[in-house]
Design a protein around this motif. Structure first.
Motif, PDB file in Angstrom:
ATOM      1  N   LYS A 128     -20.915  26.800  -2.239  1.00  0.00           N
ATOM      2  CA  LYS A 128     -19.964  27.425  -3.175  1.00  0.00           C
ATOM      3  C   LYS A 128     -20.209  28.915  -3.408  1.00  0.00           C
ATOM      4  N   PHE A 129     -21.460  29.243  -3.703  1.00  0.00           N
ATOM      5  CA  PHE A 129     -21.776  30.598  -4.182  1.00  0.00           C
ATOM      6  C   PHE A 129     -21.331  31.694  -3.216  1.00  0.00           C
ATOM      7  N   PRO A 130     -21.652  31.609  -1.921  1.00  0.00           N
ATOM      8  CA  PRO A 130     -21.281  32.728  -1.047  1.00  0.00           C
ATOM      9  C   PRO A 130     -19.771  32.895  -0.905  1.00  0.00           C
ATOM     10  N   MET A 131     -19.024  31.774  -0.919  1.00  0.00           N
ATOM     11  CA  MET A 131     -17.567  31.882  -0.832  1.00  0.00           C
ATOM     12  C   MET A 131     -17.007  32.523  -2.099  1.00  0.00           C
ATOM     13  N   LYS A 132     -17.590  32.120  -3.237  1.00  0.00           N
ATOM     14  CA  LYS A 132     -17.083  32.633  -4.508  1.00  0.00           C
ATOM     15  C   LYS A 132     -17.385  34.131  -4.649  1.00  0.00           C
ATOM     16  N   VAL A 133     -18.608  34.529  -4.303  1.00  0.00           N
ATOM     17  CA  VAL A 133     -18.979  35.937  -4.479  1.00  0.00           C
ATOM     18  C   VAL A 133     -18.203  36.802  -3.477  1.00  0.00           C
TER      19      VAL A 133
END
Lengths: 131, 387, 349
Positions: free
Chosen positions: C239-244
């Protein structure tokens, strides 16, 4: 004592061998005298690819290798014809047969419990990129 | 060089897990039996074959220890080591000491006390016969080394697991007639193939056991022997040969050919002035079933690649063309590594004297013994014959 | 002009599926998969560690660079799982490559940013003219406590980059580092497993630092997200890399190539470096690539790379990262996994 281990690093990490300047025989490890009578040898690095010349599956192993049982061991014939003995890593016994192509990879070969030095060296692996 | 006779032989009454017998007791028991059999009251010199009493029993310096415990303090005595061929090498050393004229009566024996360490300790001790830095380092065990030789033999010559099993079946059958054998029970091909796999394709019943035991022979000059022999058939060492091969299996051009055995046999045959066809029986180093198959090829009893069929076809059984391992071999009699080479000669003399009982080879006049270290890194061959 | 002259990755063959871990702890596998966007993770062989993974990744980098290892002037290995507490990893790697003895060498331990730390220093050494080539590696056999959320992600793998000044495959145009002391994740001396601060690892930690470094390097370079062919960020979960990436203005297409975590897990110091290798394997000459690492309590390092014509020649010289990821995996059950990770108490001596 890690002295004996350290001495073998060039052979085990980098496959450094010797070659007779007179008859061309490859010695792994390097030797002071060749069977042809010559004492004139030069450094030589083994190729890291070859094929299984013969093999077995160790099902009852020394306690130092207990975490690997059953593991495949083999005599590998490298592309230049030199043979050496090592494990075949990540391989199920049924994947290995005489003639199977292999590449030598850098692996932990052994370690003395959780306290001693970690002993590295070469192991053969099968081609992992075939479809 | 003068002719050398074997005038006395001795073994422990039974080989196996001998919990109440120490290294020194094992050897003294066999050596004293050989001295008694020879009918002498002393020997001039002694060679003690032993592979690795240091690792098995924490004891080196066996010349001193064994002379002391034989009741012969002061005796010149030396320990001889050539891995599992130590016993044969000790006898060869004694042969040359007598043949040279340096001594008249020399005792040669072998001993291994293997059960004072656990399985892991025994595996480690035995592994020292292989290349420590380039084989053992990689987790290769002795069964695995012989298994790799077996795979090569099977791959090139069509030898099968059943062929291997038949060697065990035959040798256990022979061993069932030997009161000293550690495992004198019979086995079937199905039992061998159904036993636990140790290192593919070798099952536990393809492997020789861990054994405590000792064996000894007394050698003397032929002149002296004639005085001592009395009515018994006199046995001489007609030929001796020893040779080495690379310690690491992978260094050899042919991974299932025992070059050291071939060379040692050639030397021994030439000295004796005979060839494989002149031999009535053989005691060979069947540390694993595949070993016997390779040895009978290297000794010239069968063609290269044909060793696998020999046991199956009855060629090497008692009553066959060339009975192999009438004692039961290492497989059934047991394999106290340093003692094995000397024990083979004990069996050879027993056969040539006609004292082998149920397992007697009829009309045996000449036999051969083949003792081997590591994966064939060393071999010692003796040709024995009735004078 | 400095940049990458050779790159390489290594990922072990073993995998464990998220469901297999969830089963052991009675956890809701579907909830974890949704929450972490991880399907499986890589697991080292019992005979693999950060040194062996580093050596194999580095050998691939040397092959691509086509250089003599003797010319490597520095070897830096960044990891949270150096095999020894005392005794370097870098010396093992340098010996195995043949870069010893005339070589500078150091191990970095700087949370999950240790790999990019080494890249940063390697670039600086070459830029200063101190040496012809410098090798930087980010690799880990990551630790995660049994039953903890980290156990579903902590994986094994590494990437190696040889930095040089000539014959570049990718030029480093800009760098920027952004860091504060934010203790969202830590492991004390003599502890087996790290601890983390749950949701505190999100906004005030991961997002704050990657956004900080990302915005700063875009401003410094005068570039916009649309200028880039690819972007890759530290990837502790899916999730985190796509969101950032989206927060910084990147599109999914720019992010997917280096987004390996759903099938690889979190290789800690190797996370964004391994992602970068997957991009270099397939990028076209002239592409711009943004990479931003993150380490807990360590901040973020941002790099802007521009690929060259030479890139194409090197791509086929060593195995592609996606092939390491996708081909011929060996799946473990939890018992085998526990053995591989040394989680079973053995008799010693």
């Amino acid at each position: 004592m890690p002295a004996g281990y350290t001495r073998e690093i060039p052979q085990r990490y980098r496959l450094e061998a010797g070659k007779c300047k007179k008859c061309g025989a490859v010695h792994f490890p390097q030797r002071l005298a060749c069977a042809c009578g010559s004492k004139d040898t030069e450094p030589y690095v083994l190729p890291s690819t070859g094929k299984i010349a013969t093999y077995s599956v160790v099902r009852v192993g020394p306690s130092d290798f207990m975490d690997l049982v059953p593991y495949v061991v083999a005599v590998v014939e490298l592309d230049d014809g030199t043979k050496l003995t090592c494990q075949v890593a990540d391989a199920a016994p049924e994947e290995v047969s005489v003639g199977t192509p292999v590449t030598l990879e850098f692996r932990k070969v052994n370690q003395v419990g959780g306290h001693g030095i970690i002993k590295y060296g070469y192991k053969a692996v099968l081609d992992r990129f075939v479809e | 060089m003068r002719d050398v006779a074997i005038i006395g032989v001795g073994l422990n009454p039974k080989w196996g897990e001998l919990w109440d017998k120490s290294l020194r007791t094992l050897f003294a028991e066999a050596a004293l039996a050989a001295i008694e059999d020879a009918g002498v009251d002393h020997v001039d010199s002694m060679y003690v074959g032993c592979m690795t009493s240091g690792l098995f029993a924490g004891q080196e310096h066996l010349g001193s220890l064994m002379a002391d415990y034989l009741g012969q303090p002061g005796l010149p005595a030396t320990r001889v080591e050539s891995a599992c061929a130590s016993g044969g090498a000790a006898v060869r050393s004694a042969f040359y000491e007598v043949a040279s004229g340096a001594s008249d009566i020399v005792l040669a024996g072998g001993v291994e006390k293997m059960t004072d360490v656990g399985g892991d300790g025994a595996t480690y001790a035995l592994s020292t016969a292989a290349d420590a830095d380039y084989e053992v380092y990689h987790g290769v065990t002795f069964p695995a080394l012989y298994a790799m030789m077996a795979v090569d033999h099977m791959n090139r010559f069509g030898t099968t697991s059943e062929d291997l099993a038949n060697v065990a079946v035959k040798n256990h059958n022979h061993g069932s007639m030997n009161p000293a054998a550690q495992y004198p029970f019979e086995v079937t091909v199905e039992q061998v193939l159904g036993s636990v796999m140790v290192a593919d394709p070798l099952h536990i019943l393809d492997c020789s056991p861990i054994t405590d035991g000792a064996a000894a022979v007394v050698l003397c000059s032929m002149d002296k022997a004639k005085e001592l022999a009395g009515d018994r058939p006199l046995v001489k060492i007609a030929g001796v040969g020893a040779a080495t091969d690379t310690i690491a299996l992978h260094q050899r051009p042919d991974l299932s050919w025992l070059g050291s055995t071939e060379k040692a046999a050639k030397t021994a045959f030439e000295m004796a002035g005979v060839g494989p066809d002149d031999i009535d029986f053989a005691e060979v180093h069947d540390c694993f079933t595949i070993a016997e198959i390779m040895v009978i090829e290297a000794l010239g009893f069968v063609e290269r690649g044909k060793g696998g069929a020999a046991a199956r076809d009855g060629l090497t059984a008692l009553g066959g063309k060339i009975p192999v391992n009438t004692s039961g071999g290492l497989k059934s009699k047991g394999h106290p590594v340093g003692a094995t080479g000397a024990a083979q000669i004990v069996e050879g003399v027993t056969q040539l004297r006609g004292e082998a009982g149920d397992r007697q080879v009829e009309g045996a006049r000449r036999g051969i013994t083949q003792n081997m270290g590591g994966t064939g890194g060393s071999s010692v061959v003796h040709v024995l014959e009735v004078v | 002009m400095v940049g990458i002259v050779g790159w390489g990755a290594y990922i072990p063959r073993y995998r464990i599926k998220l469901e297999e871990i969830a089963k052991i702890w009675g956890a809701d596998a579907e909830a974890y998969r949704r929450g972490l966007q991880i399907y499986q993770k890589s697991v080292p062989g019992t005979d693999q560690d950060t040194a062996t993974i580093s050596v194999e990744a580095a050998k691939n980098a040397v092959t691509r660079a086509g250089i003599d290892p003797v010319d490597i002037g520095a070897v830096y290995v960044g990891s949270e799982s150096h095999p020894y507490a005392v005794k370097p990893t870098g010396t093992v790697v340098a010996e195995a490559l043949g870069a010893t003895p005339d070589c500078h060498c150091a191990d970095f331990e700087f949370a999950c940013k240790a790999g990019s730390e080494g890249m940063f220093v390697a670039l600086a050494e070459v830029k200063a003219g101190e040496m012809k080539y410098a090798l930087a590696i980010g690799a880990d056999t990551s630790q995660g406590a049994p039953g903890d959320a980290l156990e579903y992600s902590a994986s094994a793998g590494g990437a190696a980059f040889i930095m040089g000044a000539d014959d570049l495959a990718a030029e480093c145009l800009f760098t920027h580092s952004y860091m504060t002391d934010t203790p969202d994740f830590w492991r004390r001396e003599h502890e087996y497993y790290p601890q983390h601060a749950g949701r505190f690892t999100g906004d005030p930690a991961y997002f704050k630092h990657i956004m900080g470094a990302g915005k700063a390097i875009l401003e410094k370079s005068g570039m916009k997200p649309g200028d880039f062919a690819y972007a890759v960020f530290h990837q502790p979960n899916g999730k985190f890399p796509m969101k950032v990436g989206k927060m910084l203005g990147f599109e999914k297409e720019q992010l997917e190539t280096g987004w390996l975590v759903p099938w690889l897990g979190n290789t800690y110091s190797g996370a964004s470096p391994v992602g970068l290798t997957a991009i270099l394997d397939v990028a076209k000459p002239g592409d711009l690539i943004l990479m931003v690492s993150y380490g807990s309590g360590a901040g973020s390092d941002a790099f802007i790379w521009k690929t060259t014509e030479r890139l194409k020649e090197l791509q086929g010289l060593a195995p592609h990262t996606r092939d390491y990821l996708d081909k011929n995996q060996i799946y473990l059950d939890y018992g085998q996994y526990a053995k591989h990770r040394g989680k079973i108490i053995m008799n010693t001596g």
